[in-house]
Scaffold this active site. Structure first.
Site, mmCIF file in Angstrom:
data_model
loop_
_atom_site.group_PDB
_atom_site.id
_atom_site.type_symbol
_atom_site.label_atom_id
_atom_site.label_comp_id
_atom_site.label_asym_id
_atom_site.label_seq_id
_atom_site.Cartn_x
_atom_site.Cartn_y
_atom_site.Cartn_z
ATOM 1 N N GLN A 200 0.748 -1.101 0.069
ATOM 2 C CA GLN A 200 0.139 -0.094 -0.165
ATOM 3 C C GLN A 200 0.910 1.340 0.161
ATOM 4 O O GLN A 200 0.615 2.215 -0.856
ATOM 5 C CB GLN A 200 -1.131 -0.022 1.174
ATOM 6 C CG GLN A 200 -0.353 -0.329 2.548
ATOM 7 C CD GLN A 200 -0.387 -1.715 2.748
ATOM 8 O OE1 GLN A 200 0.010 -2.224 2.260
ATOM 9 N NE2 GLN A 200 -0.052 -1.702 4.344
ATOM 10 N N ASN A 223 9.938 -6.215 2.068
ATOM 11 C CA ASN A 223 9.729 -7.915 2.112
ATOM 12 C C ASN A 223 9.279 -8.352 0.614
ATOM 13 O O ASN A 223 9.182 -7.454 -0.147
ATOM 14 C CB ASN A 223 8.691 -8.067 3.201
ATOM 15 C CG ASN A 223 7.582 -7.435 2.905
ATOM 16 O OD1 ASN A 223 7.105 -7.132 2.086
ATOM 17 N ND2 ASN A 223 6.763 -7.447 4.007
ATOM 18 N N GLN A 268 27.603 -11.526 7.312
ATOM 19 C CA GLN A 268 26.804 -11.675 6.353
ATOM 20 C C GLN A 268 25.615 -12.635 6.639
ATOM 21 O O GLN A 268 24.549 -12.421 6.423
ATOM 22 C CB GLN A 268 27.445 -11.946 4.945
ATOM 23 C CG GLN A 268 26.723 -11.868 3.827
ATOM 24 C CD GLN A 268 26.542 -10.210 3.697
ATOM 25 O OE1 GLN A 268 25.348 -9.886 3.375
ATOM 26 N NE2 GLN A 268 27.356 -9.422 4.014
ATOM 27 N N HIS A 271 22.311 -11.802 9.013
ATOM 28 C CA HIS A 271 21.253 -11.127 8.121
ATOM 29 C C HIS A 271 19.888 -11.851 8.072
ATOM 30 O O HIS A 271 19.060 -11.573 8.233
ATOM 31 C CB HIS A 271 21.731 -10.573 6.838
ATOM 32 C CG HIS A 271 22.110 -9.140 6.754
ATOM 33 N ND1 HIS A 271 21.668 -8.176 7.175
ATOM 34 C CD2 HIS A 271 23.697 -9.001 6.329
ATOM 35 C CE1 HIS A 271 22.245 -7.131 7.342
ATOM 36 N NE2 HIS A 271 23.532 -7.533 6.517
ATOM 37 N N GLU A 336 27.984 -9.711 -4.290
ATOM 38 C CA GLU A 336 27.428 -8.434 -3.592
ATOM 39 C C GLU A 336 28.677 -7.739 -2.825
ATOM 40 O O GLU A 336 28.931 -6.622 -3.483
ATOM 41 C CB GLU A 336 26.326 -8.332 -2.704
ATOM 42 C CG GLU A 336 25.719 -7.266 -2.156
ATOM 43 C CD GLU A 336 24.524 -7.416 -1.043
ATOM 44 O OE1 GLU A 336 24.566 -8.678 -0.608
ATOM 45 O OE2 GLU A 336 24.022 -6.461 -0.860
ATOM 46 N N HIS A 337 29.119 -8.294 -2.045
ATOM 47 C CA HIS A 337 30.518 -8.032 -1.342
ATOM 48 C C HIS A 337 31.636 -8.744 -1.399
ATOM 49 O O HIS A 337 31.328 -9.850 -1.391
ATOM 50 C CB HIS A 337 29.950 -8.005 0.344
ATOM 51 C CG HIS A 337 28.807 -7.168 0.775
ATOM 52 N ND1 HIS A 337 27.759 -7.699 0.890
ATOM 53 C CD2 HIS A 337 28.726 -5.964 0.992
ATOM 54 C CE1 HIS A 337 26.740 -6.842 1.357
ATOM 55 N NE2 HIS A 337 27.347 -5.507 1.408
ATOM 56 N N ASP A 370 29.341 -1.110 5.315
ATOM 57 C CA ASP A 370 27.728 -1.094 5.599
ATOM 58 C C ASP A 370 27.208 0.243 6.184
ATOM 59 O O ASP A 370 26.357 0.424 5.963
ATOM 60 C CB ASP A 370 27.270 -2.351 6.346
ATOM 61 C CG ASP A 370 27.300 -3.847 5.779
ATOM 62 O OD1 ASP A 370 27.374 -3.467 4.533
ATOM 63 O OD2 ASP A 370 27.499 -4.746 6.353
ATOM 64 N N HIS A 429 11.055 11.800 -42.342
ATOM 65 C CA HIS A 429 12.262 12.349 -41.485
ATOM 66 C C HIS A 429 13.348 13.015 -42.581
ATOM 67 O O HIS A 429 14.099 13.806 -42.359
ATOM 68 C CB HIS A 429 13.022 10.795 -41.092
ATOM 69 C CG HIS A 429 12.275 10.154 -39.736
ATOM 70 N ND1 HIS A 429 10.918 9.973 -39.737
ATOM 71 C CD2 HIS A 429 12.771 10.520 -38.359
ATOM 72 C CE1 HIS A 429 10.661 9.493 -38.318
ATOM 73 N NE2 HIS A 429 11.848 9.761 -37.724
#
Lengths: 447, 447
Positions: A200, A223, A268, A271, A336-337, A370, A429
């Site tokens: 929403q 999420n 890592q 998480h 990613e890292h 981070d 054109h």
């Protein structure tokens, strides 16, 4: 206790390596059809009923009852009060982190985000004008996982880009507000904030309601509902990437204390059970040391259950033939890292082609990046570093090409354009170019 | 004859302006559920059966029978032969256009696509490494609407970025190859080319088959099937924008010959009945002149049927109070192509915030930009210029953050990071930072 964190041990010299490696890397973004339908319905309802729909879903999903959406807005005074209420050490850390992140993104803007132009020989001006987006929305997760650092990492690049209005949305289940998140919004220059979350909130930002303004782009993690909603409104507004589980890959030559590397893998893994931590190293004894450090350090970690599951189910300690091979495997993963935990990080860095962020040397723990080193912590996951980039100032800017052709320039250009346009069968054109020629030629047939 | 091109005439001073303006602008990307399902099936089949599926769909949709996908590859020798076979004027026009497009994109790379870094006071290195994508796919429409200029505009920025392998796919219904498209591929530096199109071509590039290599990103225009397929594989690979109908907006102060402006409106309208051509002008007499020029010029245009329908159904000639208001309305539209057909283009350009490309002055017809001025002709449509940019070198590059923290730098940064990580309840993050502190502090509880 019996809790164990046992990453899969692999050896690139083994016959079964390729298959085992592929299986461990495998992760697919499950597109849950039920969530997608639910999100589509919520978005349609927000588009149709605006504020009323936002109120309904906020009550239903966050248990937060409000008379109108206006009362869900957090005022600037409340943001400031949250900052003032923090313990001094926390407030100062937040401000120091923000200052470093700002400085880095200002350098980024200067290096790659400024307008440019040139004139060629015939006086024709060519270039690009770089302008900030007018208004952006930042989604900040709420509830248990409240990340003030995400507020800094999303809002500061927008602010540095010159975005005039930064609208933050953050769910506050049962109305509980996280003071660190509010304080971060204050420090980062958020313009308006609403305690609304989920699909929403994404819908409200994408379409606008009577109270929540329509934005040009929505960034920030969320999420599965939020991710699905962002994907669905893409096109109506811009979005940043859709993030998968977080990943770290450590390339180690065996010179970093093993406990440091073990803790970096934990950082890592803590998480999320789906997070992926991988060590690549040519030194078998060092790999054993890291596993021993994992065993030793795990019990003292408050999030040990998550860490153990993440490392055991998705982690890997991979013995490579040498560092060159480790770099090549890292490029296949495009993590990613990427920590280059080596005494010679600049020897290996040129071999590393694909990664969200590269952390060089033993002292550069991923956690510094981070929070406060300066670079953005919003990074491409799941191998998308092969084609995408960290969140940056450029995500809050757009470019317009600039072209000014002189009468002299229009002569050769007009002849080239007409030739190609006739070749494509686009006579208007061709004619538009020819009308600027001196003298104007007769109109041709296409070929 | 009875063919008429009558754009809607509006006046911003009229009471009904807002509603009529909104109705004329309205366009929604119809997401045809049947097409989406069809595309999902084709993609799944290509992912599963690879070459065999590609062969089947190519036979079914393009009437092109082949023993294997290898025979669908166009060799470099064939591309070169196509270039050699062109009439000299056409070949030279293609080469001149390519040279200008290349020069512009080289300037773009230099201005905004180079690696950068700095060291701050404590010796910490921060920056971004910019690297080209390894391999990209370029979709080129085939059949009747064959646009060699699209080949240049997609392949050249990739080439300038440093992409090592550029794979072109182009459908060739009944096996008919367009020599101009092949010649453009030769000039633009395409590495490999396959006569495959539709969703099956997108699937082959996204997943790879035994013969067609998997790429990192797919760019280029296509029909509804291609657009739907690109959207669906996004995430597995990168994609450029999803294009809507083409648009031109002309801001005129009345100083440009009316026929030039009329022809510029035609040049957009001739693309497609859904294309949108809009004139904004504060001079009622000039608007009447442009309509008269439209009436006069239309009969001589080979594509007059499309032009008439596009202008009548979607075009507009809007009388504004002044040029400032015209600029403000232009910003609301955020057009793909924006011509500032004025004797003072630099007076108005600073007021223009949202547009794909801005063409300054009477001699800068949009068609020059389409073919050879230098800037890219792949531009954001349908108002997405509010948040997105022309295709460019940056679309074929990605960035990796670089961070190297010294032992000295790790001391203050570690304390900041630990403070914030404890605040977020991520103790392993905090501990990874603290292990680099000297002395290492005792582990704290989170707050």
């Amino acid at each position: 206790m019996g809790l164990k964190a046992k990453p899969l041990q692999l050896n690139t010299a083994d016959a079964g390596f390729e298959a085992a490696f592929a299986a461990r890397l495998h992760w697919s973004a499950e597109t849950d059809a039920a969530i997608e339908q639910r999100v589509a319905d919520i978005l349609a309802d927000v588009q149709k009923r605006g504020d009323a729909a936002v109120l309904d879903y906020t009550q239903r999903f966050d248990g937060l009852q409000a008379a109108d959406v206006k009362t869900l807005e957090i005022t600037q005074a409340e943001l400031q009060a949250a900052l003032d209420s923090l313990p001094a050490a926390q407030r100062e850390a937040l401000q120091a982190a923000a200052a470093r992140v700002r400085k880095y993104h200002e350098a980024q803007k200067k290096a790659s985000g400024e307008s440019w132009s040139y004139r060629d020989e015939d006086g024709t001006l060519l270039g690009q004008k770089v302008t900030p987006l007018d208004r952006v929305g930042i989604y900040v997760p709420g509830g248990k996982a409240a990340y003030p650092s995400s507020v800094l990492m999303n809002a500061i690049p927008a602010h540095v880009a010159g975005v005039q209005e930064i609208v933050m949305v953050v769910p506050t289940p049962q109305g509980v507000r996280n003071p660190l998140v509010l304080a971060a919004a204050c420090v980062a220059g958020v313009s308006r904030a609403f305690t609304v979350g989920g699909a929403q909130a994404v819908g409200a930002l994408a379409y606008g309601t009577a109270t929540i303004p329509k934005v040009d782009k929505i960034t920030g993690p969320g999420n599965a509902y939020v991710a699905s909603a962002k994907k669905r409104v893409f096109g109506t507004v811009g979005i940043d990437m859709i993030a998968g589980p977080s990943e770290i890959l450590v390339l180690a030559d065996g010179t970093t204390p093993a406990e440091w590397v073990a803790m970096d893998l934990f950082s890592q893994a803590e998480h999320d059970e789906l997070a992926q931590s991988i060590l690549l190293c040519p030194d078998a004894a060092y790999i054993a040391e890291v596993q021993a450090a994992i065993d030793r350090l795990l019990p003292e970690m408050p999030r040990r259950e998550i860490i153990a599951k993440s490392l055991s189910d998705r982690g890997a300690l991979i013995l490579t033939r040498n560092m060159e091979e480790a770099c090549a495997i890292s490029n296949r993963i495009a993590p990613e890292h990427l920590e280059v935990s080596s005494s010679e990080p600049h020897r290996w860095e040129p071999l590393l082609r694909h990664a969200g962020a590269i952390f060089l040397g033993a002292f550069t723990s991923e956690s510094l990046g981070d929070y406060c080193a300066g670079p953005n912590h919003v990074l491409p996951t799941s191998g998308t570093a092969r084609f995408s980039s960290p969140l940056g100032v450029y995500d809050f800017q757009k470019r317009s090409s600039l072209i000014e052709v002189s009468e002299a320039g229009a002569q050769p250009l007009g002849r080239i354009a007409a030739e190609l346009a006739y070749g494509e069968g686009l006579q208007a054109h061709a004619r538009a170019a020819e009308l600027r020629l001196n003298p104007v030629p007769t109109m041709r047939d296409s070929k």
